[in-house]
Motif scaffolding. Structure first.
Motif, short mmCIF file in Angstrom:
data_model
loop_
_atom_site.label_atom_id
_atom_site.label_comp_id
_atom_site.label_asym_id
_atom_site.label_seq_id
_atom_site.Cartn_x
_atom_site.Cartn_y
_atom_site.Cartn_z
N ILE A 112 68.43 7.39 2.92
CA ILE A 112 67.96 6.50 2.11
C ILE A 112 69.26 5.03 1.72
N GLN A 156 67.90 1.44 3.62
CA GLN A 156 66.72 1.54 1.99
C GLN A 156 65.77 0.07 2.43
N ILE A 173 63.39 8.76 7.84
CA ILE A 173 64.23 10.07 7.53
C ILE A 173 64.11 11.49 8.22
N ILE A 207 66.19 8.79 -6.39
CA ILE A 207 65.37 7.58 -5.30
C ILE A 207 64.09 7.39 -5.97
N TYR A 243 60.65 4.35 0.46
CA TYR A 243 61.66 4.67 -0.82
C TYR A 243 63.34 3.99 -0.75
#
Lengths: 180, 244, 180
Positions: C98, C102, C109, C130, C145
């Motif tokens: 992440i 991101q 993921i 997160i 996320y």
């Protein structure tokens, strides 16, 4: 400062409560009570003489490093200026229910949340995040609540349909092991 | 508490096995056998993968079975006959190699993160936070969509549980009655007793509403009028009262 | 120390979290950003040069006073403070992905880790490491996320750019495997 004074400073800093002298002594079993006392004195003098924003004080329960009172007001003012107010978990949950089930009456919200929501509804209403949109059928024709345009604005939503559907949310936020 | 929560998810099983997933296991095999990641002997590695997940008891885990199936598919593709100079031919292992390298990279970052977290864990922040002296005045609201979504999730979890009703005698709830009265007066300037107390209200509700009206009248938000005893009570919003 | 440095010290002592730069600046509206920075430098040097058990560090979009690592063991032994739990390997792997990609959705993921990450995402979210920052394009508009300021704080990072760049990692991504 001498090594023991530094250790005491670190320990007092990281403790959530005033620390009694016996506990301070247990930090370094080699040090005598007199050494602990003289290290405390050294720490206190360092704070007092070198012009620090904090001071070492002895309270009933033990020793503690505290900020000097003359700075309290400025600190609180700065926190308020910068730290935004957040809604409580109860308010967020109530808001969530209204967003998904609107228009909805108080009894129905209480049914879902299992607690009285009178006060929460009031503060959400005062914040103009919800509004009364009419009255329901049934006993007493309960007031019905719905979210306001300000609600959308605050959550940066264009319209309510941008909120995830309940089933999507379950997938997104919950442990959901694949079937084996 | 956090660690406990993490143990709740299925990665717990894999944690026990010292493997973080099929890619991790595969990398382990490649390392143990000292193989070239760019030239994996698929047939050999596929067989070993199957043996390992069986002995490790992972042959029921979906993620591992999926990888096993993928390896067998690549093995089959490599067995297909192809012409000597097929320009369009793509090595069926390419995608797997890419994923293994990507995973390895990520593990390298994990090592960095682990070191950083360890260093930070070795320092304490101030634990004592002085209580705030004053009730903070209303400051701008900070709302995040994520907070709302989390709240919804909590609600859904709770709402999914079967409702259990306990009958308890209720205390007066003047605050909510005040809310009701205010809400009614938002909709119109004049209201009647019947508008703020539902038909068939329980005694605590009637009393709460009455106290709410008196309180709001005292605060100057409304006026109460009753022409004659037992006649209708009229509730009138004061224009100087609180704005919506 | 100069008066502003004392005020900053008091403010930093009053918070268990890093204090954002804006909050430090609003402590004394008369002071310029340069004055605030030089007061912070003075405070850091005071801690470093006069032998203190604490030090001033910049992390997570703000400044924080922390104890020096050499005292951690003694403080823990005396039970004055405890270290937080270590994150599991699954949590660290998910955070690593992440942090670099991101905003990123769950499916992506899972593609990289090769396992289901529903439960891990949920616990990372509960620990506020997160956050959901929006929704992606494509089927079902997946939730995306991103890491939070608390993530930076718990890994003592000032910003994400402090993490190694892809080309600084030992494993380089190579497009195609060798031909057979």
């Amino acid at each position: 400062m001498n090594p023991l004074a530094k250790l005491l400073e670190a320990a007092l800093f990281s403790s959530a409560r005033p620390v009694p002298k016996e506990e301070l002594a247990s930090l370094d079993p080699e040090s005598s009570p007199a050494a602990v006392q003289s290290a405390l004195d050294e720490l206190r003098e360092t704070y007092d003489n070198n012009g620090h924003g904090v001071e070492l004080v002895e309270l009933g329960e033990g020793w503690q490093i505290l900020t000097r009172p003359e700075y309290t007001e400025a600190i609180e003012r700065a926190q308020l200026a910068v730290r935004p107010h957040r809604l409580s978990a109860a308010a967020l949950e109530t808001l969530a229910i209204i967003a998904y089930r609107q228009p909805i009456g108080r009894a129905e919200i209480e049914e879902i949340r299992g607690v009285n929501v009178g006060g929460v509804l009031k503060s959400l209403h005062e914040r103009a995040l919800i509004d009364v949109t009419g009255r329901g059928e049934g006993i007493g024709r309960p007031l019905l609540y719905a979210t306001t345009p300000l609600f959308l604005e605050q959550f940066a939503l264009r319209h309510l349909e941008e909120l995830p559907r309940a089933d999507e949310l379950a997938v997104a936020l919950r442990a959901d092991p694949r079937p084996i | 508490m956090g660690a406990y929560a993490l143990e709740q998810d299925q990665s717990f099983v894999v944690d026990l096995m010292e493997f973080q997933g099929p890619l991790d296991l595969l990398l382990g095999l490649i390392r143990d056998e000292k193989l070239d990641i760019y030239d994996i002997p698929i047939s050999r590695i596929a067989d070993q993968f199957l043996v390992r997940i069986r002995t490790l008891g992972l042959d029921q885990a979906a993620d591992y079975l999926e990888m096993a199936a993928r390896l067998l598919r690549i093995k089959a593709q490599l067995l297909l006959p192809r012409s000597e100079h097929d320009e369009a031919w793509e090595d069926p292992r390419a995608e797997l190699v890419r994923r293994l390298l990507e995973y390895q990279q990520m593990r390298e970052v994990v090592d960095v993160l682990e070191k950083l977290a360890e260093e930070r864990r070795a320092r304490f922040a101030r634990a004592y936070v002085p209580p705030s002296g004053v009730e903070p005045p209303p400051s701008p609201l900070a709302l995040s969509l994520a907070e709302l979504l989390t709240a919804i999730d909590r609600v859904l979890r709770v709402a999914a549980d079967p409702a259990v009703h306990d009958v308890v005698s209720r205390a007066l709830d003047v605050d909510s009655a005040i809310g009701t009265v205010r809400a009614v007066l938002l909709l119109r300037e004049r209201a009647r007793w019947r508008d703020v107390v539902r038909h068939g209200a329980e005694r605590w509700e009637i009393l709460s509403a009455l106290l709410a009206l008196l309180e709001l009248a005292r605060r100057g938000e409304l006026t109460l009028q009753q022409a004659t005893p037992f006649a209708n009570v009229f509730i009138t919003r004061e224009s100087t009262g609180q704005a919506a």
